[in-house]
Design a protein around this motif. Structure first.
Motif, PDB file in Angstrom:
ATOM      1  N   PRO A 156      81.000  -4.152  57.682  1.00 44.41           N
ATOM      2  CA  PRO A 156      80.803  -2.712  57.512  1.00 44.41           C
ATOM      3  C   PRO A 156      81.317  -1.871  58.753  1.00 44.41           C
ATOM      4  CG  PRO A 156      78.790  -3.958  58.403  1.00 44.41           C
ATOM      5  CD  PRO A 156      79.727  -5.087  58.132  1.00 44.41           C
ATOM      6  N   TYR A 332      76.957  -9.623  60.558  1.00 45.86           N
ATOM      7  CA  TYR A 332      77.350  -9.553  59.393  1.00 45.86           C
ATOM      8  C   TYR A 332      77.636 -10.965  58.886  1.00 45.86           C
ATOM      9  CZ  TYR A 332      79.948  -8.736  54.854  1.00 45.86           C
ATOM     10  OH  TYR A 332      80.338  -8.764  53.572  1.00 45.86           O
ATOM     11  N   PHE A 362      83.602  -2.396  53.464  1.00 41.53           N
ATOM     12  CA  PHE A 362      82.162  -2.924  53.418  1.00 41.53           C
ATOM     13  C   PHE A 362      81.883  -3.443  51.705  1.00 41.53           C
ATOM     14  CE2 PHE A 362      77.356  -2.395  52.884  1.00 41.53           C
ATOM     15  CZ  PHE A 362      77.323  -3.562  53.537  1.00 41.53           C
ATOM     16  N   ASP A 364      79.412  -3.370  49.509  1.00 34.80           N
ATOM     17  CA  ASP A 364      77.835  -3.028  49.898  1.00 34.80           C
ATOM     18  C   ASP A 364      77.176  -3.456  48.492  1.00 34.80           C
ATOM     19  OD1 ASP A 364      79.303  -1.628  47.501  1.00 34.80           O
ATOM     20  OD2 ASP A 364      78.727   0.313  48.125  1.00 34.80           O
ATOM     21  N   HIS A 365      77.692  -4.197  47.597  1.00 36.64           N
ATOM     22  CA  HIS A 365      76.948  -5.050  46.697  1.00 36.64           C
ATOM     23  C   HIS A 365      77.684  -6.127  46.101  1.00 36.64           C
ATOM     24  CE1 HIS A 365      78.886  -4.104  42.807  1.00 36.64           C
ATOM     25  NE2 HIS A 365      79.361  -2.862  43.585  1.00 36.64           N
ATOM     26  N   ILE A 473      72.494  -5.134  58.073  1.00 36.28           N
ATOM     27  CA  ILE A 473      72.971  -5.179  56.723  1.00 36.28           C
ATOM     28  C   ILE A 473      72.847  -6.647  56.104  1.00 36.28           C
ATOM     29  CG2 ILE A 473      75.266  -5.335  55.164  1.00 36.28           C
ATOM     30  CD1 ILE A 473      74.566  -2.410  56.514  1.00 36.28           C
ATOM     31  N   ARG A 476      70.167  -7.312  53.210  1.00 37.56           N
ATOM     32  CA  ARG A 476      70.260  -6.882  51.958  1.00 37.56           C
ATOM     33  C   ARG A 476      70.564  -7.736  51.043  1.00 37.56           C
ATOM     34  NH1 ARG A 476      74.104  -1.355  52.600  1.00 37.56           N
ATOM     35  NH2 ARG A 476      73.079  -0.338  54.453  1.00 37.56           N
ATOM     36  N   ASP A 511      71.092   0.678  45.570  1.00 39.21           N
ATOM     37  CA  ASP A 511      71.520  -0.826  45.579  1.00 39.21           C
ATOM     38  C   ASP A 511      71.237  -1.462  44.126  1.00 39.21           C
ATOM     39  OD1 ASP A 511      72.765  -0.619  47.826  1.00 39.21           O
ATOM     40  OD2 ASP A 511      71.145  -1.699  48.927  1.00 39.21           O
TER      41      ASP A 511
END
Length: 571
Positions: A156, A332, A362, A364-365, A473, A476, A511
């Motif tokens: 990220p 991360y 990043f 992100d999912h 992060i 998540r 998300d």
């Protein structure tokens, strides 16, 4: 078929001409665009239903092509053996010197086996692609370079330098590496030779405890919390040092690392210890060695943002220890940190090389796999003779079931990429019954030492896990543990381990809106913002992928309800 001219195919496998001969485990495919976005990723195990499948990922490849067309180039994770043959020679010589109890015949068998396979691979110009993709330009990326690429290019921190560390059992003659990521480029700082493998030691202990290496290390981690004696770890540390930032093992530990002809060494170190203490000892050893590495490289580089990949970092308690270091500002963990992430890493490395650089983008999912359509769900349910409805308010109906103590399976949306179920191929249940770990695992024919993990709304994460911060992060993706608060121990005891920690998935509304809605509705009913989230699969099977997989596991597990696409089925 259309051409996907901006997509690079990442592939982790071995030889399309011999598809049953595989890599070590977790073969798969990924597609990455020119901007460094991972567009699609799937592991072969989810499609052929063989846990940790190592065969050539033909099913994954066909699915990727059907979804996105033919890519413009190919990136293959793994070097042909002849490219690291000289390093392997040195590794074997070190091992032979350390293994005085082994005969030259033993050494020759190991050495000649590797040499013969190396020459054969070189003669066949492996690795290959299937005939319909044989025209593609291809490039091989070394194992730990691919791991490092996932950690850096998906991190990220776009504008900040990133320290990258990779560690696993072994890959292409290395068991780890250290890199500096800055300005879109990776610079290699150090390599960890294959024999000096922290991951190999952990896998050895996994085997010695009667579990399966490369599959059950998580059980060792769970068992470790029940141990009180870390003397095995202290014994191991007498034979291991961090020298110039990398692990170095002496003769007894080298024998264990290669896991050959070392039974006497193992018995000497582990004699009279209970299995819980053996697990606690290897966990202690792993934490101390990795923390020493991290401290060295943070001090040397001055970089406090750390990104990691490789199977060692599937160890969520280790990751908690790293995050707690004063020297580390943030951590991360690439969500598919094991070998299942190598296909994406190879593609990212090739895109970066072709462009001259690649700024981190990043990830992100991880909802990057195949989806389940309503028509597929309807067909699978009808085939099984199950009746289902399409509720007007799915979240409210599911929350009512969960508040009533029911177990609800969910197979909807795109499948998660990586080892964690993050809501789309998941089993949900209330967290208030500490005995659920026993009775639900019995339903699923699973044996686990870890409690189930919670999924919690981000708005309430701090109250339940005081050390959590929004910039974490890693939480998540369920890749790190936290100490639980008194409120957590009261409200969600089924998700708290014996050591007072939990491995949460901290969920933001953006998300996964559908799952967040279920949590919100459950919170409105119960005042508890968390549910148990465990993977939807039977014992020793991969996480479910298709609607048919989901219906089968639902029936075999005698579960209470199933969300399949936008259908809700109740038993």
């Amino acid at each position: 078929m259309k051409e996907a001219t901006d997509l690079t195919l990442g592939l982790y496998g071995y030889d399309a001409r011999r598809p049953t001969v595989g890599c070590r485990h977790n073969s798969g495919v990924a597609l990455v665009n020119e901007q460094g976005a991972v567009c699609f990723a799937v592991e072969e195990e989810r499609l052929n239903r063989i846990k940790n499948a190592s065969t050539y990922p033909l099913l994954s490849l066909a699915m990727a092509q059907a979804r996105c067309g033919r890519p413009s180039q190919a990136a293959i994770a793994g070097w042909p053996r002849h490219r690291y043959f000289r390093e392997a020679q040195g590794n074997y010589r070190r091992w032979q010197k350390a293994s005085r109890g082994a005969t030259w015949r033993h050494f020759a068998n190991c050495y000649l086996d590797f040499s013969i396979h190396t020459l054969g691979a070189a003669a066949m110009r492996l690795p290959s692609l299937p005939a319909n993709l044989g025209h593609l330009h291809r490039q091989c990326i070394r194992h730990h370079h691919a791991h490092a690429a996932t950690a850096y290019y998906c991190a990220p921190w776009k504008d900040a330098p990133t320290l990258v560390i990779t560690l696993d059992g072994a890959g292409d003659g290395e068991s780890g590496s250290v890199w500096l990521g800055a300005n879109g480029k990776l610079e290699k700082l150090a390599s960890v030779p294959h024999p000096d493998s922290i991951g190999a030691i952990y896998s050895l202990v996994t085997a010695q405890l009667g579990f399966q290496p490369n599959r059950h290390e998580g059980k060792v981690l769970g068992l470790a919390a029940h141990g009180q004696d870390v003397s095995l770890g202290e014994q191991l540390l007498k034979h291991a040092h961090v020298v110039a930032g990398i692990p170095r093992f002496d003769a007894p530990l080298l024998r264990l690392s290669y896991n050959r002809f070392a039974e006497a060494t193992w018995q000497e170190m582990s004699a009279s210890l209970h299995r819980e203490d053996v697990a606690a000892g290897v966990q202690y050893f792993t934490e101390i060695m990795v923390l020493r590495m991290v401290r060295y490289w943070v001090e040397k580089t001055g970089v406090r943002h750390l990104a990691v990949a490789g199977g060692v970092f599937a160890n969520v308690k280790l990751n908690q220890r790293i995050m707690a270091l004063d020297e580390v500002e943030n951590l991360y963990i690439y969500p598919n940190m094991g070998d299942g992430g190598l296909a994406a890493g190879a593609a990212l490395a090739v895109v970066a090389a072709r462009n001259g650089s690649l700024m981190p983008r990043f990830l992100d999912h991880v909802y990057l796999g195949p989806t389940i359509t309503a028509s597929e769900a309807e067909a699978a349910l009808r085939e099984a003779g199950l009746k289902a409805q399409r509720p007007a308010n799915m979240a409210a109906d599911v929350a009512a079931l969960l508040a009533d103590g029911k177990v609800v399976a969910r197979a909807a949306g795109c499948m998660e990429y990586g080892p964690r179920a993050l809501g789309n191929r998941t089993l949900f249940a209330a967290c208030n019954d500490p005995s659920i770990n026993q009775w639900l695992n019995q339903k699923l024919q699973r044996t686990e030492f870890m409690p189930f993990a919670p999924i919690i709304m981000e708005e309430h994460a701090k109250a339940y896990f005081p050390d959590w911060r929004p910039e974490h992060i890693a939480a998540r993706f369920m890749t790190i543990t936290y100490d639980a608060s008194a409120l957590a121990k009261k409200n969600i005891p089924a998700a708290i381990h014996v050591d007072g920690t939990a491995r949460p998935q901290v969920l933001r509304q953006q998300d996964n809106p559908e799952v967040h809605a279920i949590l919100s509705a459950y919170y409105a009913r119960t005042g508890v913002p968390a549910l148990i989230n465990t993977s939807f699969n039977m014992h020793e099977e991969p996480i479910v992928c298709t609607a048919a997989d989901a219906v089968r596991a639902f029936q075999l597990g005698h579960l209470d309800a199933l969300i399949c696409a936008d259908y809700l089925c109740r038993l």
